[in-house]
Design an enzyme around this catalytic site. Structure first.
Site, short mmCIF file in Angstrom:
data_model
loop_
_atom_site.label_atom_id
_atom_site.label_comp_id
_atom_site.label_asym_id
_atom_site.label_seq_id
_atom_site.Cartn_x
_atom_site.Cartn_y
_atom_site.Cartn_z
CE1 TYR A 208 48.35 37.85 52.16
CE2 TYR A 208 50.75 37.81 52.23
CZ TYR A 208 49.55 37.29 51.78
OH TYR A 208 49.56 36.20 50.94
CG ASN B 34 33.91 37.34 39.87
OD1 ASN B 34 33.60 36.87 40.96
ND2 ASN B 34 33.93 38.63 39.64
CB VAL C 169 41.90 31.84 43.52
CG1 VAL C 169 41.73 30.39 43.99
CG2 VAL C 169 43.22 32.39 44.04
NE ARG D 259 30.85 40.64 45.30
CZ ARG D 259 31.65 41.69 45.50
NH1 ARG D 259 31.40 42.52 46.50
NH2 ARG D 259 32.68 41.90 44.70
N GLY E 52 40.81 33.16 51.87
CA GLY E 52 40.66 34.60 51.81
C GLY E 52 39.48 35.04 52.64
CG MET F 254 37.56 38.67 48.89
SD MET F 254 36.93 38.02 47.32
CE MET F 254 36.02 39.45 46.72
CG PHE G 176 46.03 26.60 50.71
CD1 PHE G 176 46.82 25.48 50.82
CD2 PHE G 176 46.35 27.54 49.73
CE1 PHE G 176 47.91 25.28 49.98
CE2 PHE G 176 47.43 27.36 48.88
CZ PHE G 176 48.21 26.21 49.00
CG LEU H 43 51.39 29.56 47.15
CD1 LEU H 43 51.16 28.08 46.85
CD2 LEU H 43 51.29 30.40 45.87
CE LYS I 291 44.69 38.53 39.19
NZ LYS I 291 44.59 39.09 40.57
#
Length: 373
Positions: A94, A193, A196, A216, A286, A288, A310, A312, A368
């Site tokens: 990260y 889904n 974000v 997916r 992102g 993934m 982007f 944050l 989540k």
């Protein structure tokens, strides 16, 4: 004529709200570290001493609570989610890595228990969230500096408060900062889904925007489609459907999107680019698929497409704490109006953290994981 009011046309939260916020000096937020105190208080925290597989390196430990200094705030954590960025940070992959050993978690909500003598912006009983990443929210309680926290209304749902500071903020800024979108315009996104993605759907609907949501394929695709449409999604298509020739007919009835939001990379991002309107922008936030974004030379030349990124944390560095506070309160307004809800969540007690970590890394998980204290 469709009327949207100030929400659609304003470009910043300040224009939306016209609220006044107490001015305060901009200083680097920092959490007060755990240290020995005269009367130690038992704190449980999820700690990792080195980077690696979260299921192997994260441990539930007892820590001592630091004494509350003049500018400090004693916070009892209520709930904290497990986000992809949390996993990446533990893995060492990260853009921001705390000093080790570290407490996991970048997001969550807590309640103020006590404040130092010079604290002015929060009081006991207030709900607070982290002002920046790296605070370490996977613990039962902590002592933080006042400037490391932002107060939020305590009358919003707990899950909304716990998941407010990262995904909805990212969604809002991407919708507002890259293209001058107007009601009726289209936005296309993958990973629809995700946390974000669900926020994008709801905020876009509040702005009068149409969303084309790519997911997916999976055994329960109809169930997922119905859930996203209940949030306000106009169209839900699978990655496989997006690659079919029939999508040309789809865009005869639906405006080509000016904005694409990419959280996957690889072939998925290439397909988003292929369907962008001339002059459109794809924002990547992102990766993934862990694959690079591949852009066709012809699309860049003949359609003049733009590729942006982007993060944050970088947006916060480029803006004042007051501006982030305005953004948070703008999102709270949407929550109060019923236009923004928390993503589908599964609450997991802190002591069952292994279950939450494992579930958060499984494919096709639409819920989540929220650690409760």
């Amino acid at each position: 004529m469709w009327v949207c009011g100030a929400l659609c046309w304003a470009r910043t939260p300040a224009q939306l709200r016209r609220r006044l916020f107490p001015a305060f000096r901009r200083r680097r937020p920092a959490a007060a570290a755990f240290s020995a105190s005269a009367e130690p208080s038992r704190v449980r925290a999820l700690v990792y001493g080195h980077h690696g597989d979260p299921a192997k390196v994260v441990e539930l430990k007892n820590l001592e609570l630091a004494a509350v200094g003049g500018s400090d705030v004693h916070v009892k954590m209520l709930a904290a989610p497990v986000n992809p960025s949390d996993i990446n940070m533990i893995q060492g992959n990260y853009g921001l890595l705390p000093k080790l050993p570290a407490v996991g978690g970048n997001e969550g909500v807590g309640q103020v228990v006590a404040v130092g003598s010079s604290v002015t912006r929060v009081k006991p009983g207030d709900w607070v969230i982290p002002a920046n990443a790296g605070l370490g929210t996977w613990r039962t309680e902590a002592v933080f500096s006042e400037e490391a926290l932002i107060s939020v209304p305590s009358d919003i749902p707990l899950q909304s408060a716990a998941t407010l500071g990262v995904n909805p903020c990212t969604a809002y800024r991407m919708l507002m900062d890259f293209e001058q979108l107007r009601p009726g315009d289209s936005v296309i996104q993958n990973a629809s889904n995700s946390g974000v993605g669900q926020a994008v759907i709801q905020i876009a609907a509040a702005l009068g925007l149409r969303t084309i949501n790519v997911v997916r394929d999976r055994p329960d695709i109809q169930k997922l489609t119905d859930r996203l449409k209940n949030l306000g999604a106009h169209h839900v298509v699978t990655e496989e459907e997006l690659r079919k020739h029939e999508m040309k007919n789809f865009f005869k009835d639906v405006p080509q999107p000016q904005l694409a939001l990419n959280c996957v990379g690889g072939k998925s991002s290439t397909e988003l680019l292929r369907h962008l309107a001339p002059g459109g922008t794809m924002v990547t936030y992102g990766g993934m698929a862990k694959q690079p974004v591949i852009a066709s030379v012809s699309l860049l030349i003949f359609k003049d497409l733009k590729l942006r990124g982007f993060w944050l944390s970088q947006w916060k560095k480029d803006h004042s704490p007051d501006q982030f506070k305005e953004l948070i309160l703008t999102l709270c307004d949407l929550i109060h109006r019923g236009q923004l809800t928390a993503p589908a969540c599964s609450e997991v007690p802190l002591q069952d953290y292994q279950r939450a970590l494992e579930a958060s890394m499984q494919p096709f998980v639409s819920s989540k994981q929220i650690l409760t204290m």
